[in-house]
Design an enzyme around this catalytic site. Structure first.
Site, PDB file in Angstrom:
ATOM      1  N   GLU A   1      -6.218  -4.624  10.565  1.00  0.00           N
ATOM      2  CA  GLU A   1      -5.196  -3.593  10.753  1.00  0.00           C
ATOM      3  C   GLU A   1      -5.543  -2.768  11.996  1.00  0.00           C
ATOM      4  OE1 GLU A   1      -2.955  -2.463   6.974  1.00  0.00           O
ATOM      5  OE2 GLU A   1      -4.807  -1.340   6.944  1.00  0.00           O
TER       6      GLU A   1
ATOM      7  N   HIS B   1      -9.990   1.424   4.500  1.00  0.00           N
ATOM      8  CA  HIS B   1      -8.722   1.631   5.206  1.00  0.00           C
ATOM      9  C   HIS B   1      -8.952   2.665   6.310  1.00  0.00           C
ATOM     10  CE1 HIS B   1      -4.658   2.833   6.126  1.00  0.00           C
ATOM     11  NE2 HIS B   1      -4.260   1.698   5.583  1.00  0.00           N
TER      12      HIS B   1
ATOM     13  N   ASN C   1       0.867  -1.189   0.000  1.00  0.00           N
ATOM     14  CA  ASN C   1       0.000   0.000   0.000  1.00  0.00           C
ATOM     15  C   ASN C   1       0.898   1.232   0.000  1.00  0.00           C
ATOM     16  OD1 ASN C   1      -1.848   2.011   0.415  1.00  0.00           O
ATOM     17  ND2 ASN C   1      -2.399   1.410   2.506  1.00  0.00           N
TER      18      ASN C   1
ATOM     19  N   GLY D   1       4.476   1.547   4.775  1.00  0.00           N
ATOM     20  CA  GLY D   1       5.795   2.192   4.656  1.00  0.00           C
ATOM     21  C   GLY D   1       6.896   1.295   4.102  1.00  0.00           C
TER      22      GLY D   1
ATOM     23  N   GLY E   1       1.687   2.471  10.921  1.00  0.00           N
ATOM     24  CA  GLY E   1       2.699   3.525  10.847  1.00  0.00           C
ATOM     25  C   GLY E   1       3.367   3.849  12.177  1.00  0.00           C
TER      26      GLY E   1
HETATM   27  P1  PGA Z   1       2.225   0.572   7.710  1.00  0.00           P
HETATM   28  O1  PGA Z   1       0.798   0.795   6.986  1.00  0.00           O
HETATM   29  O2  PGA Z   1       2.765  -0.745   7.187  1.00  0.00           O
HETATM   30  O3  PGA Z   1       3.057   1.738   7.261  1.00  0.00           O
HETATM   31  O4  PGA Z   1       1.973   0.526   9.163  1.00  0.00           O
HETATM   32  C1  PGA Z   1      -0.084  -0.277   6.790  1.00  0.00           C
HETATM   33  C2  PGA Z   1      -1.359   0.219   6.179  1.00  0.00           C
HETATM   34  O5  PGA Z   1      -1.761   1.359   6.478  1.00  0.00           O
HETATM   35  O6  PGA Z   1      -1.993  -0.472   5.377  1.00  0.00           O
END
Ligand code: PGA
Length: 236
Positions: free
Chosen positions: A160, A92, A7, A217, A166
């Site tokens: 998630e 999301h 993503n 990320g 993040g």
């Molecule tokens: P992250 O994001 O891997 O940067 O934590 C995951 C997402 O928002 O799908």
């Protein structure tokens, strides 16, 4: 793990996606393992052109809740399908901040009618987790959408936790197993995990029985992506 989903959120440009796709073309992906890139809309046709072997598939990061019309700035599921997207992230947490559950349901309906596979993102906040509300919160996110699924269509779920996105924090393996095995039993869907997944923690996450990962990320880097797709293969 069957699914690796990158993503990119609102990152990237022509140069970075071009370099990334050229690097990813060296990957051997075993069917039906799926490596899917959820890219900003303008980068999708570039990726489509540079990934000729179809082993890597494309996803929209969201779709309009409407089929077509006077909705300036929106992009319909049909338009995403037309440029080669087979998947879409729906709900999301960064979208849920501005979209209601009925809005999410309408987006699922648009995906079904255009044969785009929806990946429904669900998860609780840190406060909801502390109040032991995880199951109640994610059931409320899933159940209205599940009612729309008929015939051959299906939902893929991406668990998630909002506090893990993040932040560099992830739930323990036990915590992931409790939630994802409950989701599989209750709803009969494939279940992915997302939230601070990277090359270092992926192998441990793979031991939890999840069907794949949704990576933000860490997926911006082609070397790390290639290494993560290879790790997913070991749990496939
Ligand atoms: P992250 O994001 O891997 O940067 O934590 C995951 C997402 O928002 O799908």
């Amino acid at each position: 793990m069957k699914y690796f989903i990158a993503n990119w959120k609102m990152h990237g440009d022509t140069e970075s996606i071009s370099e990334y796709c050229l690097a990813l073309n060296s990957l051997e992906i075993r069917h039906p393992q799926q490596c899917i890139l959820a890219l900003p809309a303008p980068l999708l046709p570039i990726a489509k052109k540079l990934l000729p072997n179809n082993a890597i598939q494309l996803a929209a990061q969201c779709v309009s809740q409407y089929a077509s019309g006077a909705y300036t700035g929106d992009i319909s599921a049909t338009m995403y399908s037309d440029i080669g997207c087979q998947f879409a992230l729906i709900g999301h947490s960064e979208r849920r901040a501005i979209e209601s559950i009925p809005h999410t349901c309408n987006q699922i309906t648009q995906c079904i009618s255009t044969k785009i596979q929806p990946i429904l993102c669900i998860g609780e906040s840190a406060e909801e987790k502390a109040n032991l509300e995880t199951k109640a919160v994610i059931s409320a996110q899933i159940e209205p959408c599940l009612k729309l699924i008929q015939g051959e269509s299906k939902l893929i779920l991406a668990y998630e936790p909002r506090w893990a996105i993040g932040s560099g924090l992830t739930p323990s393996q036990d915590e992931i197993m409790i939630v994802t095995s409950w989701l599989k039993e209750s709803y009969g869907c494939e279940v992915l995990y997302g939230g601070s997944v990277n090359d270092t923690n992926l192998a441990a996450l793979g031991k939890t029985g999840i069907d794949g990962v949704l990576v933000g990320g860490a997926s911006l880097d082609s070397k790390q992506t290639i290494s993560m797709v290879k790790t997913c293969t070991q749990y496939f």
